[in-house]
Design a protein around this motif. Structure first.
Motif, PDB file in Angstrom:
ATOM      1  N   ASP A  57       0.722  -1.207  -0.020  1.00 31.30           N
ATOM      2  CA  ASP A  57      -0.004  -0.041   0.075  1.00 31.30           C
ATOM      3  C   ASP A  57       0.866   1.317   0.049  1.00 31.30           C
ATOM      4  O   ASP A  57       0.567   2.193  -0.680  1.00 31.30           O
ATOM      5  N   VAL A  58       1.829   1.167   0.814  1.00 33.09           N
ATOM      6  CA  VAL A  58       2.774   2.330   1.075  1.00 33.09           C
ATOM      7  C   VAL A  58       3.353   2.555  -0.060  1.00 33.09           C
ATOM      8  O   VAL A  58       3.367   3.896  -0.663  1.00 33.09           O
ATOM      9  N   LEU A  59       3.912   1.693  -0.927  1.00 36.55           N
ATOM     10  CA  LEU A  59       4.687   1.834  -2.012  1.00 36.55           C
ATOM     11  C   LEU A  59       3.735   2.063  -3.276  1.00 36.55           C
ATOM     12  O   LEU A  59       4.159   3.164  -4.026  1.00 36.55           O
ATOM     13  N   ALA A  60       2.711   1.691  -3.182  1.00 37.91           N
ATOM     14  CA  ALA A  60       1.549   2.060  -4.418  1.00 37.91           C
ATOM     15  C   ALA A  60       1.440   3.557  -4.227  1.00 37.91           C
ATOM     16  O   ALA A  60       1.369   4.155  -5.425  1.00 37.91           O
ATOM     17  N   VAL A  61       0.999   3.971  -3.214  1.00 36.51           N
ATOM     18  CA  VAL A  61       0.911   5.561  -2.862  1.00 36.51           C
ATOM     19  C   VAL A  61       1.786   6.286  -3.260  1.00 36.51           C
ATOM     20  O   VAL A  61       1.459   7.155  -4.372  1.00 36.51           O
ATOM     21  N   VAL A  62       3.059   6.166  -2.714  1.00 33.41           N
ATOM     22  CA  VAL A  62       4.176   7.094  -3.035  1.00 33.41           C
ATOM     23  C   VAL A  62       4.449   6.840  -4.362  1.00 33.41           C
ATOM     24  O   VAL A  62       4.897   7.962  -5.219  1.00 33.41           O
ATOM     25  N   LYS A  63       4.372   5.691  -5.305  1.00 32.81           N
ATOM     26  CA  LYS A  63       4.828   5.948  -6.672  1.00 32.81           C
ATOM     27  C   LYS A  63       3.706   6.398  -7.421  1.00 32.81           C
ATOM     28  O   LYS A  63       4.281   7.260  -8.396  1.00 32.81           O
ATOM     29  N   LYS A  64       2.467   6.391  -6.904  1.00 35.18           N
ATOM     30  CA  LYS A  64       1.442   7.449  -7.662  1.00 35.18           C
ATOM     31  C   LYS A  64       1.715   8.706  -7.600  1.00 35.18           C
ATOM     32  O   LYS A  64       1.716   9.486  -8.175  1.00 35.18           O
ATOM     33  N   VAL A  65       2.121   9.001  -6.204  1.00 30.54           N
ATOM     34  CA  VAL A  65       2.492  10.466  -6.212  1.00 30.54           C
ATOM     35  C   VAL A  65       3.440  10.842  -6.654  1.00 30.54           C
ATOM     36  O   VAL A  65       3.484  12.206  -7.244  1.00 30.54           O
ATOM     37  N   LEU A  66       4.512  10.055  -6.796  1.00 24.09           N
ATOM     38  CA  LEU A  66       5.848  10.550  -7.712  1.00 24.09           C
ATOM     39  C   LEU A  66       5.532  10.394  -9.034  1.00 24.09           C
ATOM     40  O   LEU A  66       6.628  10.694  -9.526  1.00 24.09           O
ATOM     41  N   GLY A  67       4.399  10.065  -9.337  1.00 27.04           N
ATOM     42  CA  GLY A  67       4.174   9.960 -11.045  1.00 27.04           C
ATOM     43  C   GLY A  67       4.900   8.468 -11.415  1.00 27.04           C
ATOM     44  O   GLY A  67       5.117   8.650 -12.739  1.00 27.04           O
ATOM     45  N   GLU A  68       4.986   7.654 -10.527  1.00 28.79           N
ATOM     46  CA  GLU A  68       5.750   6.199 -11.117  1.00 28.79           C
ATOM     47  C   GLU A  68       4.826   5.245 -11.166  1.00 28.79           C
ATOM     48  O   GLU A  68       5.035   4.256 -11.822  1.00 28.79           O
TER      49      GLU A  68
END
Lengths: 666, 122
Positions: B110-121
């Motif tokens: 969940d954490v990685l999914a969110v931060v990747k989305k936020v970083l546009g990745e």
């Protein structure tokens, strides 16, 4: 799409979709009458769009598809308004009806009717309206386009997008997720209309995780998509351009008359909640029962010692006041604008007029006037019937009107207004008027009145013959008199709710049907009388007076007893005989109360055994099989728990074989 | 080059969990802070690509710290860390400018999914 439970939204879907569809057909008819604005067309589109959206959320694919086709057509109308003619209007109305049928199918739990042929027609019409194509050969296309040249609305506002989003079911905090997506989109431009509301989104109250917003932005579609994609757990279900950018329902603003359902721009919308009408009925029932129970307490107190009783009575008086207040509030909550009825009329008028080859202008006024919901419900059919009569039989065909020097287009005016504690509803036409002589002739032929009576019959009574049961149901008469099918049903319905029907007509000039209605139905003041072992209630409104005299002193006219009442002489009858119940043996020389009542046939004096007093009661409608009993109009329960039948005074003097049979059982 | 993250939480235990998640996901945790005041200072000093921010902390709470960070750098990406039941506070943080949130206890994907989305990745 329908894997999640949408059932709890079903009733909301039904009511909202119905409202949109009714508004759509109403606005379309208005648009046809020439009040055309770009906003009006946009409004049509938005209604179709809303219905489609709701159906989509509910997972009703067939409805969604049909709504979509209608939406496409209306979108095309918006861009090429000159192609909007009666044929297109017919098609839109058909689609509207088909969608209504879908909504009804949802309500009834039945499968959706097949709309494939209609959808094909909609597609064909949409395509034919593409710029540069020739119009479809619609029937009656000879009529000029209803819209002159209304250019597509120019606007320098940024485009508006309808964006549907879905929050993943696995999301730990769906409300926050939805809110985040909302805020992100908000950073791109201006947000409008979040459905469900933002508060519900924040609370995570999303059906299937779905919600939708409208975004006005200069960003590209790709950028909007990208923004949504950056929000975890939220996916873009659909994105589409919304046609019109107006933030205010300008179409409604432009209307000269607006019903209370229409939101007036700049006016604070009233805070309201939707309440099931059944619940209101139950409230009224309960408030009524409370009144009765209060009366019961007072009754029980009569056995107490005087000191105790007067103390009790103080409390009972206070209780009665409170319950009365409650009852009044419930009644107030039941008040419904007449627009519930009149909003359907333009569409009905259009259909009837087209079918009958009439040109009609329908004017509706005063639809904001409010009446008890029960009365409004009862009047729906009668008013529609009066409208049909006015167009079918009142207004002449255009050629005939021209010959008579009238404008070819007839006018039917439905107006509603308050007159002290009554509401007057009139249906007025400028048609051929009614022929009272013929009505009289036929009434005599049918044995409803004697030739003698016919001669002296006042004009207004002669006109009311058209609503006499024996006359109005005969179709042959209808054609001659120009009125009648079911007019007796109209009269009966009006009287059932405590109203009266009056007809004003002038040959060659027109006819007005005037319904005089009470604001509420439920309370009635009764004069209680006893006959034999039974107690009956006579509505005070129908009682002209009471005379106490002996039977022996009655005068006679044509061998029938008559009573001197004021300046007039009225026929005297035994109420027991009229009801067919056994009478007490009476001494012709003993004083006897005669209650003089107003019946349809004029005043009649009814001999009763005793007057028991006056009481304000809550009227309850008779249920089967008692509602079939002639002579009774309702029932109530007195404070002592005793049921009392309320007499249908207006018709009490008419021959009533059923009442006789049933009266014996009562 | 891996993205640089600042982890803010008053609980060392929680910081460790989050740090481990980032490390396993190929991020580089360049700093930590145990309260809001420290968080603002560290942000100015380190200029990380992303901040994970606890809501409830001593001295200065996560919402105020987020506001302060964004005042200094309007493009700062702050992801809130919240527990169930803190929805209202998270929404306040979002109003303040937080770009997303993760729910504690944090799950790696969940954490990685969110931060990747936020970083546009993502």
């Amino acid at each position: 799409m329908a894997q999640w439970d949408t059932s709890r939204y079903t009733s909301l879907f039904i009511s909202e979709a119905t409202e949109h569809l009714e508004a759509l057909s109403k606005e379309l008819v208005r648009l046809e009458q020439g009040e055309v604005t770009a906003e009006a067309i946009d409004s049509l589109f938005r209604h179709a769009h809303s219905v489609k959206g709701m159906a989509g959320s509910m997972g009703f694919e067939a409805t969604t598809a049909l709504g979509h086709k209608l939406e496409d057509l209306l979108d095309r109308v918006r861009t090429t308004p000159t192609r909007f003619d009666r044929g297109v209007a017919d098609l839109v109305l058909q689609a509207c009806d088909a969608l209504t049928a879908h909504v009804k199918a949802v309500a009834a739990g039945q499968p959706f009717p097949d709309a494939a042929p209609l959808m094909a027609q909609l597609v064909a019409a949409t395509q034919s309206m593409r710029p540069g194509t020739t119009p479809l050969p619609f029937k009656e296309n000879a009529a000029p386009p209803l819209v002159e040249t209304t250019p597509a609305p120019e606007s320098n506002l940024p485009p508006r997008w309808l964006i549907s989003l879905k929050v993943s079911a696995s999301s730990a905090q769906p409300g926050v997720r939805g809110f985040l997506a909302y805020k992100r989109l908000g950073s791109l431009g201006n947000l409008f209309r979040c459905a469900p509301s933002l508060d519900e989104v924040k609370a995570g109250k999303l059906q299937g995780g779905l919600f939708a917003v409208e975004l006005e932005t200069t960003e590209t579609e790709a950028n909007i998509q990208k923004t949504v994609s950056q929000v975890a757990d939220v996916t873009l279900v659909s994105i589409e351009k919304v046609v019109a950018p107006p933030p205010v329902p300008a179409a409604e603003e432009a209307r000269p008359e607006s019903s209370p359902g229409d939101r007036v721009v700049g006016q604070e919308p009233q805070r309201t909640v939707r309440v099931k009408t059944e619940l209101l009925d139950e409230f009224l029932d309960l408030a009524g029962e409370l009144l009765l129970a209060t009366a019961g307490v007072r009754e029980a107190g009569r056995t107490l010692h005087e000191d105790a009783r007067s103390q009790l009575n103080v409390s009972v008086d206070r209780l009665h006041g409170l319950v009365r207040g409650l009852h009044d509030k419930v009644m107030e909550a039941r008040m419904t604008p007449v627009s519930v009825i009149t909003d359907r009329l333009p569409r009905a008028a259009r259909d009837i007029a087209r079918r009958r080859g009439r040109e009609i202008e329908l004017i509706v006024a005063g639809s904001e006037v409010e009446l008890d919901r029960a009365i409004v419900d009862e009047l729906n059919d009668p008013v529609l019937h009066l409208l049909r009569n006015a167009i079918d039989h009142g207004v002449e065909p255009p050629e005939e009107r021209r010959m008579r020097g009238k404008p070819p287009r007839g006018t039917v005016k439905v107006s509603v207004r308050r007159a002290s504690d009554r509401v007057l509803l009139e249906v007025e036409d400028d048609g051929r008027g009614m022929d009272t002589e013929r009505l009289k002739t036929i009434a005599v032929e049918r044995g409803l009145i004697t030739a003698e009576q016919a001669k002296d019959l006042p004009e207004r009574d002669a006109l009311l013959l058209s609503a006499a049961p024996g006359l109005s149901t005969a179709t042959t008469v209808t054609d001659i008199s120009g009125r009648g099918v079911g007019m007796d049903a109209v009269k009966r319905a009006v009287e059932q709710v405590g109203g009266t029907l009056e007809i004003i007509s002038k040959r060659g000039v027109g006819t007005t049907f005037r319904l005089s209605l009470p604001l509420t139905v439920a309370m009635v003041n009764l004069l209680l009388v006893s006959v034999g072992d039974d107690v009956y209630g006579l509505p005070i409104g129908k009682v002209a007076g009471v005379v106490e005299t002996t039977r022996a002193t009655l005068a006679h006219s044509q061998d029938l007893p008559v009573l001197q009442f004021g300046q007039a002489v009225v026929p005297a009858r035994e109420l027991s005989a009229l009801l067919g119940v056994p009478a007490r043996l009476h001494d012709v020389n003993a004083a006897c109360p005669f209650v003089v009542v107003e019946t349809d046939e004029g005043r009649v004096a009814l001999a009763v055994d005793a007057l028991l007093g006056q009481e304000e009661v809550v009227l309850k409608a008779l249920r089967r099989p008692l509602d079939k009993v002639r002579g009774l109009s309702g029932v109530t329960v007195l404070g002592n728990g005793r049921p009392v039948f309320i007499l249908d005074v207006a018709r009490i003097d008419a021959p009533a074989p059923h009442a006789r049979a049933a009266g014996g059982d009562a | 080059m891996s993205k640089r993250v600042l982890v803010v939480d008053d609980s060392v235990f929680m910081r460790d969990i989050i740090k481990d998640i980032f490390a396993a996901g190929g991020f580089s945790v360049v700093g930590e802070a145990g309260n809001g005041v420290e968080a603002v200072e560290k942000y100015k000093e380190l200029k990380p690509d992303l901040v994970t921010m606890d809501l409830v902390m001593p001295y200065r709470n996560g919402i105020d710290a987020t506001r302060e960070i964004l005042r200094g750098d309007g493009k700062a990406l702050v992801v809130m860390c919240s527990a169930l039941g803190q929805e209202t506070m998270v929404m306040e943080a979002i109003e303040a400018g937080a770009v997303d949130f993760i729910v504690k206890p944090p799950r790696a994907e969940d954490v990685l999914a969110v931060v990747k989305k936020v970083l546009g990745e993502g």
